[in-house]
Design a protein around this motif. Structure first.
Motif, mmCIF file in Angstrom:
data_model
loop_
_atom_site.group_PDB
_atom_site.id
_atom_site.type_symbol
_atom_site.label_atom_id
_atom_site.label_comp_id
_atom_site.label_asym_id
_atom_site.label_seq_id
_atom_site.Cartn_x
_atom_site.Cartn_y
_atom_site.Cartn_z
ATOM 1 N N ALA A 472 0.852 -1.193 0.000
ATOM 2 C CA ALA A 472 0.000 0.000 0.000
ATOM 3 C C ALA A 472 0.882 1.235 0.000
ATOM 4 C CB ALA A 472 -0.927 0.004 1.207
ATOM 5 N N ILE A 473 0.659 2.114 -0.968
ATOM 6 C CA ILE A 473 1.399 3.366 -1.060
ATOM 7 C C ILE A 473 0.399 4.513 -1.145
ATOM 8 C CG2 ILE A 473 3.291 2.192 -2.255
ATOM 9 C CD1 ILE A 473 2.370 3.544 -4.849
ATOM 10 N N GLY A 474 0.868 5.740 -1.021
ATOM 11 C CA GLY A 474 -0.005 6.902 -1.155
ATOM 12 C C GLY A 474 -0.372 7.509 0.177
ATOM 13 N N GLY A 475 -0.982 8.714 0.098
ATOM 14 C CA GLY A 475 -1.264 9.490 1.299
ATOM 15 C C GLY A 475 -2.188 8.815 2.287
ATOM 16 N N VAL A 476 -3.287 8.216 1.812
ATOM 17 C CA VAL A 476 -4.228 7.567 2.715
ATOM 18 C C VAL A 476 -3.589 6.354 3.380
ATOM 19 C CG1 VAL A 476 -6.425 6.339 2.864
ATOM 20 C CG2 VAL A 476 -6.247 8.410 1.476
ATOM 21 N N ALA A 477 -2.830 5.592 2.614
ATOM 22 C CA ALA A 477 -2.164 4.408 3.168
ATOM 23 C C ALA A 477 -1.203 4.793 4.284
ATOM 24 C CB ALA A 477 -1.432 3.659 2.064
ATOM 25 N N ARG A 478 -0.511 5.880 4.086
ATOM 26 C CA ARG A 478 0.483 6.317 5.083
ATOM 27 C C ARG A 478 -0.191 6.878 6.331
ATOM 28 N NH1 ARG A 478 5.035 6.017 6.122
ATOM 29 N NH2 ARG A 478 5.627 8.202 6.167
ATOM 30 N N LYS A 479 -1.289 7.607 6.155
ATOM 31 C CA LYS A 479 -1.890 8.333 7.275
ATOM 32 C C LYS A 479 -2.885 7.495 8.069
ATOM 33 C CE LYS A 479 -1.575 12.758 4.805
ATOM 34 N NZ LYS A 479 -2.374 13.829 4.138
ATOM 35 N N SER A 480 -3.630 6.640 7.398
ATOM 36 C CA SER A 480 -4.755 5.964 8.050
ATOM 37 C C SER A 480 -4.378 4.555 8.496
ATOM 38 C CB SER A 480 -5.968 5.911 7.111
ATOM 39 O OG SER A 480 -7.042 5.240 7.733
ATOM 40 N N LYS A 481 -3.887 4.444 9.706
ATOM 41 C CA LYS A 481 -3.549 3.123 10.236
ATOM 42 C C LYS A 481 -4.814 2.282 10.424
ATOM 43 C CE LYS A 481 0.785 4.362 12.497
ATOM 44 N NZ LYS A 481 1.567 4.379 13.762
ATOM 45 N N LEU A 482 -5.895 2.919 10.859
ATOM 46 C CA LEU A 482 -7.145 2.184 11.014
ATOM 47 C C LEU A 482 -7.636 1.684 9.661
ATOM 48 C CD1 LEU A 482 -9.537 1.165 12.664
ATOM 49 C CD2 LEU A 482 -10.601 3.420 12.379
ATOM 50 N N GLY A 483 -7.575 2.538 8.654
ATOM 51 C CA GLY A 483 -8.015 2.135 7.325
ATOM 52 C C GLY A 483 -7.238 0.948 6.794
ATOM 53 N N MET A 484 -5.925 0.931 7.013
ATOM 54 C CA MET A 484 -5.103 -0.178 6.531
ATOM 55 C C MET A 484 -5.330 -1.446 7.350
ATOM 56 S SD MET A 484 -3.750 0.979 3.830
ATOM 57 C CE MET A 484 -5.332 1.852 3.703
ATOM 58 N N GLN A 485 -5.620 -1.290 8.636
ATOM 59 C CA GLN A 485 -5.913 -2.476 9.438
ATOM 60 C C GLN A 485 -7.252 -3.087 9.026
ATOM 61 O OE1 GLN A 485 -3.906 -4.133 11.667
ATOM 62 N NE2 GLN A 485 -5.540 -5.652 11.392
ATOM 63 N N ILE A 486 -8.241 -2.232 8.787
ATOM 64 C CA ILE A 486 -9.527 -2.732 8.306
ATOM 65 C C ILE A 486 -9.349 -3.429 6.956
ATOM 66 C CG2 ILE A 486 -11.782 -2.009 7.403
ATOM 67 C CD1 ILE A 486 -11.860 0.105 9.619
ATOM 68 N N LEU A 487 -8.538 -2.841 6.089
ATOM 69 C CA LEU A 487 -8.262 -3.458 4.789
ATOM 70 C C LEU A 487 -7.645 -4.848 4.973
ATOM 71 C CD1 LEU A 487 -8.101 -3.308 1.697
ATOM 72 C CD2 LEU A 487 -5.896 -2.141 1.949
ATOM 73 N N SER A 488 -6.694 -4.960 5.881
ATOM 74 C CA SER A 488 -6.063 -6.252 6.163
ATOM 75 C C SER A 488 -7.082 -7.270 6.653
ATOM 76 C CB SER A 488 -4.948 -6.072 7.198
ATOM 77 O OG SER A 488 -4.388 -7.315 7.566
ATOM 78 N N ASP A 489 -7.968 -6.828 7.549
ATOM 79 C CA ASP A 489 -8.985 -7.729 8.096
ATOM 80 C C ASP A 489 -9.992 -8.155 7.032
ATOM 81 O OD1 ASP A 489 -7.803 -7.486 10.608
ATOM 82 O OD2 ASP A 489 -9.157 -5.883 11.252
ATOM 83 N N VAL A 490 -10.359 -7.230 6.147
ATOM 84 C CA VAL A 490 -11.371 -7.522 5.129
ATOM 85 C C VAL A 490 -10.831 -8.473 4.068
ATOM 86 C CG1 VAL A 490 -12.672 -6.492 3.218
ATOM 87 C CG2 VAL A 490 -12.758 -5.447 5.480
ATOM 88 N N ILE A 491 -9.595 -8.274 3.622
ATOM 89 C CA ILE A 491 -9.057 -9.140 2.558
ATOM 90 C C ILE A 491 -8.292 -10.331 3.115
ATOM 91 C CG2 ILE A 491 -8.925 -7.159 0.994
ATOM 92 C CD1 ILE A 491 -5.892 -7.223 1.287
ATOM 93 N N ASN A 492 -8.111 -10.353 4.450
ATOM 94 C CA ASN A 492 -7.426 -11.462 5.129
ATOM 95 C C ASN A 492 -6.018 -11.676 4.574
ATOM 96 O OD1 ASN A 492 -7.113 -13.505 7.021
ATOM 97 N ND2 ASN A 492 -8.068 -15.067 5.730
#
Length: 566
Positions: A472-492
């Motif tokens: 994951a690259i880009g501004g949202v990926a860098r800033k949103s730890k919650l967003g990336m954790q949710i992404l990890s949980d959703v795609i397993n």
């Protein structure tokens, strides 16, 4: 072995709101200087109408901001080095590589000059660059798809996932030439932003000599080697003869980004404070060059997450005598669009960060109007509130545990890019009751973007692409730890977030250094200059189980909304 502090390269990343220029040491990728310049006209909202999905940008925003950003980056680099090195860094810059958003085309005259640079069209939005997120041409995209499937010849969308999008070149130009006769009469060609800016710097704007980007042409303009370039005039005549004329102006050749488009003209060398010997690479789209900076490799899906998302992976070309395997529903598969001699596969979401920005603006509306109408509220710091609101919402949302009855949202707030582009679609939020608060909706939006990302991964895998790693690259990926954790949980899957926020600049440096002859190939340069991984988000098994059930609800909600969309 390249000696540090001897050779430098520039990456210029034209985003939606600004251009960021980064000067990197070609030996190790160390950042020597950087500068961000915002587009002044765009910042004022000129030539745009969000209610009509019209988003246009003036070419002067690009050229003026590029000069500001390059000179600012050089100034910062020289200031940082002044204690140990009195000479300016500019004399050691070997090459510059430029990436832009896309598809962002403009209509231009016989000399390759965007019409908005001519006095007669200086304030005409139809003569401006049509930004990637402009969706005024939905009907034209639908027509292109109908003609592609019924005209009696090759379906020219077959290497583009089988669907042509309103976000792309021909749909935008078709809408414009039908709407604006004066612009149509003056137009000779169409040029992508990434092609025009490199042509300007090298003095090659004549449509007969401009080097068109393989990335842009293949993914957005229907170019493919199978039909010797672009679809024939007979195909475009069924849409509008003007498109046939524009098609003829494009030539038949395209170039990969490791190729030199030329060197700086004396005028541009003076503007930028650089030697005329500086090589300018062929232009490219931001997500594709960012994928290289973020570690693109066979089996690695690179998600560039910002205002929208673009998902890129590369794969081998078919063996001699074999046909290329087609993947339905994505945004194209193009030989050399990411790395030369590898097929680049693209998908994405039309809104990612834009979804959260919409929610922020929704919440800010009463505050902004209060300040405008109530003298007692005039001391409120709107800018401070605006910057804090999403951060505060995300913090609160992080304390909410997902359940099977959680608020559920669709991520189609700006239409759907993948799977199967459809910009007629709209977002939806369901499951709201009197106990629903803003953090719950914020979490639902974060989950919606993750569900959309999962549908893209499934689309790739259904098409036979093996995904072993997700970067994951880009501004949202860098800033949103919650967003990336949710992404990890959703795609397993593990989500590897790149170190630093310079993936596009690093990717540009990789191509610039290769074009300058400092490295033998892209992968060698990538290994030397890549920033690596900063953190890894691992899926939580308990949440994975819940999100599997919510994802099925997401799919059913999507089917319902799509069925109701006319």
């Amino acid at each position: 072995m390249i000696t540090p502090n001897e050779h430098f390269v520039i990456g210029a990343d034209f985003g939606t709101d600004s251009v960021r220029v980064v000067i990197l040491d070609a030996a190790d990728g160390r950042v020597a200087g950087s500068h961000v310049a915002h587009y002044p006209r765009w910042k004022k909202g000129l030539y745009c109408d969000p209610k009509e999905n019209q988003f246009r940008q003036h070419p002067l925003d690009y050229t003026e901001s590029l000069v500001e950003a390059v000179t600012g980056a050089i100034r910062e680099a020289d200031t940082a080095r002044s204690r140990t090195d009195k000479g300016s860094i500019s004399g050691r810059i070997r090459a510059i590589s430029v990436d832009t958003t896309g598809s962002t085309p403009v209509l231009a005259d016989r000399f390759g000059t965007p019409l908005s640079l001519l006095p007669a069209f200086a304030e005409d939005p139809d003569a401006m660059f049509i930004l990637w997120k402009d969706h005024t041409s939905v009907q034209e995209a639908d027509e292109i798809n109908r003609v592609s499937r019924s005209w009696g010849g090759t379906d020219f969308t077959k290497y583009m996932g089988g669907v042509y999008s309103s976000e792309w070149f021909w749909a935008k130009l078709l809408h414009t030439v039908r709407k604006n006769p004066k612009v149509t009469k003056a137009a000779y060609t169409g040029i992508e932003h990434c092609d025009w800016i490199t042509a300007v710097m090298t003095g090659t704007t004549n449509p007969d000599v401009i080097k068109r980007s393989r990335c842009a042409a293949g993914h957005k303009i229907m170019w493919h080697a199978e039909w010797g370039g672009y679809p024939p005039r007979e195909f475009f005549d069924k849409l509008d003869p003007k498109l046939s004329d524009i098609r003829d102006s494009l030539g038949t050749d395209t170039w990969t980004t490791d190729v030199s488009a030329g060197t700086l003209t004396p005028e541009w060398a003076q503007k930028l404070g650089l030697p005329e010997s500086v090589i300018v690479c062929v232009g490219v789209y931001d997500a594709h060059i960012g994928a290289v900076g973020g570690g693109a490799a066979p089996g690695t899906l690179v998600k560039s997450i910002g205002t929208s998302s673009c998902d890129v992976i590369i794969g081998p070309k078919p063996a001699a005598g074999q046909k290329e395997h087609l993947i339905a529903g994505i945004c194209g598969q193009v030989d050399g669009s990411v790395v030369p001699d590898w097929i680049g596969y693209e998908a994405g979401q039309s809104a990612y960060g834009d979804y959260f920005a919409w929610f922020r603006n929704l919440l800010m509306w009463p505050i902004q109007n209060l300040v405008a109408s109530d003298p007692d509220a005039k001391d409120l710091d709107l800018e401070k509130i605006e910057k804090a609101i999403l951060r505060t919402l995300e913090e609160a949302a992080s304390h909410i545990e997902p359940t099977e009855s959680s608020v559920l949202a669709l991520d189609w707030v700006n239409g759907r890019r993948t799977p199967f582009a459809n910009q007629n679609l709209t977002a939806a939020i369901t499951g709201i009751n009197l106990g629903t608060d803003a953090p719950a909706i914020m979490r639902a939006l974060l989950e919606a973007t993750a569900f959309g990302a999962r549908s893209i991964i499934e689309c790739f895998e259904d098409g036979g692409i093996n995904i072993q790693k997700v970067m994951a690259i880009g501004g949202v990926a860098r800033k949103s730890k919650l967003g990336m954790q949710i992404l990890s949980d959703v795609i397993n899957r593990d989500i590897h977030v790149t170190a630093g926020d310079q993936s596009c600049a690093i990717g540009a440096a990789v191509f610039a250094a290769t074009a300058a002859g400092l490295y033998p190939d892209i992968f060698t340069a990538q290994k030397a200059l890549s920033a690596g991984t900063e953190r890894i988000h691992k899926p939580d098994p308990a949440r994975v189980a819940i999100y599997n059930k919510l994802y099925e609800k997401f799919r059913k909600l999507g089917q319902f909304i799509e069925g109701e969309t006319r």
